[in-house]
Design a protein around this motif. Structure first.
Motif, mmCIF file in Angstrom:
data_model
loop_
_atom_site.group_PDB
_atom_site.id
_atom_site.type_symbol
_atom_site.label_atom_id
_atom_site.label_comp_id
_atom_site.label_asym_id
_atom_site.label_seq_id
_atom_site.Cartn_x
_atom_site.Cartn_y
_atom_site.Cartn_z
ATOM 1 N N GLN A 37 4.440 -19.234 52.044
ATOM 2 C CA GLN A 37 3.137 -19.525 51.416
ATOM 3 C C GLN A 37 3.272 -20.647 50.399
ATOM 4 N N GLU B 236 4.689 -20.004 47.716
ATOM 5 C CA GLU B 236 4.625 -19.295 46.426
ATOM 6 C C GLU B 236 6.040 -19.130 45.880
ATOM 7 N N ASP C 252 3.163 -8.008 49.328
ATOM 8 C CA ASP C 252 1.974 -8.866 49.294
ATOM 9 C C ASP C 252 1.311 -8.793 47.914
ATOM 10 N N GLY C 253 0.834 -9.935 47.453
ATOM 11 C CA GLY C 253 0.154 -9.976 46.155
ATOM 12 C C GLY C 253 1.137 -10.012 44.994
ATOM 13 N N ASN D 275 -12.849 -14.411 46.701
ATOM 14 C CA ASN D 275 -12.558 -15.207 45.508
ATOM 15 C C ASN D 275 -13.667 -16.243 45.332
ATOM 16 N N TYR E 166 -12.856 -8.025 43.318
ATOM 17 C CA TYR E 166 -11.776 -8.806 43.942
ATOM 18 C C TYR E 166 -10.525 -8.698 43.079
ATOM 19 N N GLY F 244 -7.408 -9.586 44.223
ATOM 20 C CA GLY F 244 -6.444 -10.647 44.521
ATOM 21 C C GLY F 244 -5.172 -10.077 45.126
ATOM 22 N N SER F 245 -5.284 -8.845 45.584
ATOM 23 C CA SER F 245 -4.180 -8.192 46.296
ATOM 24 C C SER F 245 -4.806 -7.549 47.531
ATOM 25 N N LEU F 246 -4.475 -8.128 48.700
ATOM 26 C CA LEU F 246 -5.152 -7.733 49.949
ATOM 27 C C LEU F 246 -5.132 -6.226 50.165
ATOM 28 N N TYR G 8 -14.047 -7.346 52.847
ATOM 29 C CA TYR G 8 -13.100 -8.298 52.249
ATOM 30 C C TYR G 8 -13.205 -9.595 53.034
ATOM 31 N N TYR H 252 -11.562 -13.576 53.308
ATOM 32 C CA TYR H 252 -10.818 -14.772 52.931
ATOM 33 C C TYR H 252 -11.119 -15.827 53.998
ATOM 34 N N LYS I 281 -6.309 -18.348 54.366
ATOM 35 C CA LYS I 281 -5.009 -18.238 53.685
ATOM 36 C C LYS I 281 -4.137 -17.151 54.303
ATOM 37 N N LEU I 282 -4.767 -16.082 54.778
ATOM 38 C CA LEU I 282 -3.989 -14.936 55.241
ATOM 39 C C LEU I 282 -3.260 -15.243 56.544
ATOM 40 N N GLU J 98 -0.450 -9.915 58.156
ATOM 41 C CA GLU J 98 -1.530 -9.503 57.247
ATOM 42 C C GLU J 98 -2.782 -9.190 58.068
HETATM 43 P P1 P6P Z 1 -6.346 -16.084 46.114
HETATM 44 C C1 P6P Z 1 -1.871 -12.622 47.871
HETATM 45 O O1 P6P Z 1 -1.204 -13.849 47.685
HETATM 46 C C2 P6P Z 1 -2.805 -12.795 49.070
HETATM 47 O O2 P6P Z 1 -2.060 -13.112 50.193
HETATM 48 C C3 P6P Z 1 -3.631 -11.525 49.282
HETATM 49 O O3 P6P Z 1 -2.943 -10.382 48.926
HETATM 50 C C4 P6P Z 1 -4.839 -11.750 48.397
HETATM 51 O O4 P6P Z 1 -6.012 -11.091 48.876
HETATM 52 C C5 P6P Z 1 -5.022 -13.271 48.451
HETATM 53 O O5 P6P Z 1 -3.742 -13.835 48.776
HETATM 54 C C6 P6P Z 1 -5.452 -13.817 47.101
HETATM 55 O O6 P6P Z 1 -5.597 -15.224 47.250
HETATM 56 O O7 P6P Z 1 -6.386 -17.475 46.677
HETATM 57 O O8 P6P Z 1 -7.743 -15.487 45.977
HETATM 58 O O9 P6P Z 1 -5.519 -15.918 44.878
#
Ligand code: P6P
Length: 337
Positions: free
Chosen positions: A62, A64, A120-121, A213, A244, A246-248, A262, A264, A274-275, A280
């Motif tokens: 990612q 990250e 994740d997250g 988001n 929200y 920020g953790s799926l 949810y 994205y 992004k996912l 995921e």
């Molecule tokens: P953003 C965490 O990095 C993740 O993969 C998911 O768990 C979460 O829903 C999403 O990205 C959050 O992304 O861009 O909103 O910070």
């Protein structure tokens, strides 16, 4: 007289018939995930106390910063899955390439492949917000006795034999499906046992929570913008509540319990969302559908998408069926304008 709580081990034995064609291997595979989750939970629960939350320096697929807990969780799940002589290959968000597991006689006799996001997250760890592990399990498609190939991993989600997540939250839960509904087990950390706490979990057809988001609103396609405005309009049972984390895993788990969607979506920053589809999108889609919900990329059923690459991304709309349907309606309407 309180009802005797069923342990995860007892549940697996009683539902053995739910694991088709399995000589107990899939049960043992779920059990190995249960064990690894306990070990990871122990570290996550004290993340603030030890120098293990600092970035490990590397970055994952990612892009990250790899938190040390990411690396630790990845190692623990790989080690536990490898030691059990059940899995012939593992793909992980933390590894660019898949891992071939030869088996103790180097005979590649194991039948299952596991794809996972081990933590994740993880960017939420430093702020003490729930994180999760997501896993997806397939039967290999190439001949047993040969090394796995990319073909074993690039299977559509509709061929998953099991999928689930662990949520390291106010309590630690293991939620999974083998295609016979979704059941949730809560860990009693004092004795290291998971108990069936959420039998037969279901998404309600409707809900009033939307999770997206909204900071990225300006980058969303018009149909998604239109749906978000629909959620916010004062009409009927709306405005909906915006939640929200920020953790799926946490957002999906809450929406499954309370009802919700949810999202994205694709955006100018993430043209394909992004996912990640394989570890995921697909596992969460399997869970969602088994719980009576729905998961799409805004048009296509997630689990019907034929993957092309290990780490490919996908736009993701998941949750209460009627809410996903409505979002798809706005997307289609905007496309046809
Ligand atoms: P953003 C965490 O990095 C993740 O993969 C998911 O768990 C979460 O829903 C999403 O990205 C959050 O992304 O861009 O909103 O910070």
């Amino acid at each position: 007289m309180s009802k005797k709580l069923q342990t995860l081990g007892e549940f697996i034995i009683e539902n053995q018939q739910a694991f088709p064609y399995s000589s107990g291997e899939l049960s043992r595979l779920i059990n190995s995930i249960r064990l690894a989750a306990k070990v990871v939970n122990h570290e996550v629960s004290k993340a603030g106390l030890v120098d293990i939350t600092g970035a490990a320096g590397d970055t994952n697929i990612q892009g990250e910063q790899q938190q040390k807990l990411d690396v630790y969780a990845n190692q623990k799940f790989i080690q536990t899955l490898t030691n059990r002589e059940i899995v012939c290959g593992i793909a992980s968000e933390e590894n660019d390439e898949y891992i071939t597991i030869q088996g103790q006689n180097n005979d590649h006799k194991n039948k299952y492949v596991v794809l996972m996001d081990p933590l994740d997250g993880s960017s939420n760890i430093d702020v003490n917000v729930s994180v999760g592990t997501i896993f997806s399990i397939y039967r290999r498609v190439t001949p047993v006795g040969t090394p796995v190939t990319m073909e074993d991993f690039l299977q559509p989600g509709n061929l998953q034999v099991a999928a689930g997540y662990i949520i390291y939250g106010t309590s630690t839960m293991l939620v999974y499906t083998t295609g016979h509904g979704v059941n949730g087990f809560t860990l009693n950390p004092a004795i290291g046992t998971y108990y069936l706490s959420h039998p037969d979990m279901k998404f309600s057809d409707d809900g009033n929570i939307y999770s997206v988001n909204e900071g990225n609103y300006a980058q969303f396609p018009q149909g998604v913008k239109d749906y978000i405005k629909y959620c916010q309009a004062e009409e009927g049972d709306r405005p909906y509540t915006s939640r929200y984390i920020g953790s799926l895993v946490s957002d999906i788990h809450r929406n499954m319990i309370k009802g919700g969607i949810y999202i994205y979506p694709s955006s100018s920053k993430y043209p394909d969302g992004k996912l990640r589809l394989l570890y995921e999108g697909n596992p969460m889609a399997f869970i969602a559908e088994q719980a009576g919900g729905k998961a799409s990329d805004g048009e296509r059923r997630i689990m019907d998408i034929k993957p092309q690459e290990l780490h490919e991304r996908v736009p993701f709309f998941c949750g209460s069926k009627n809410m996903v349907d409505k979002a798809e309606e706005f997307i289609a309407k905007a496309k046809n304008k």
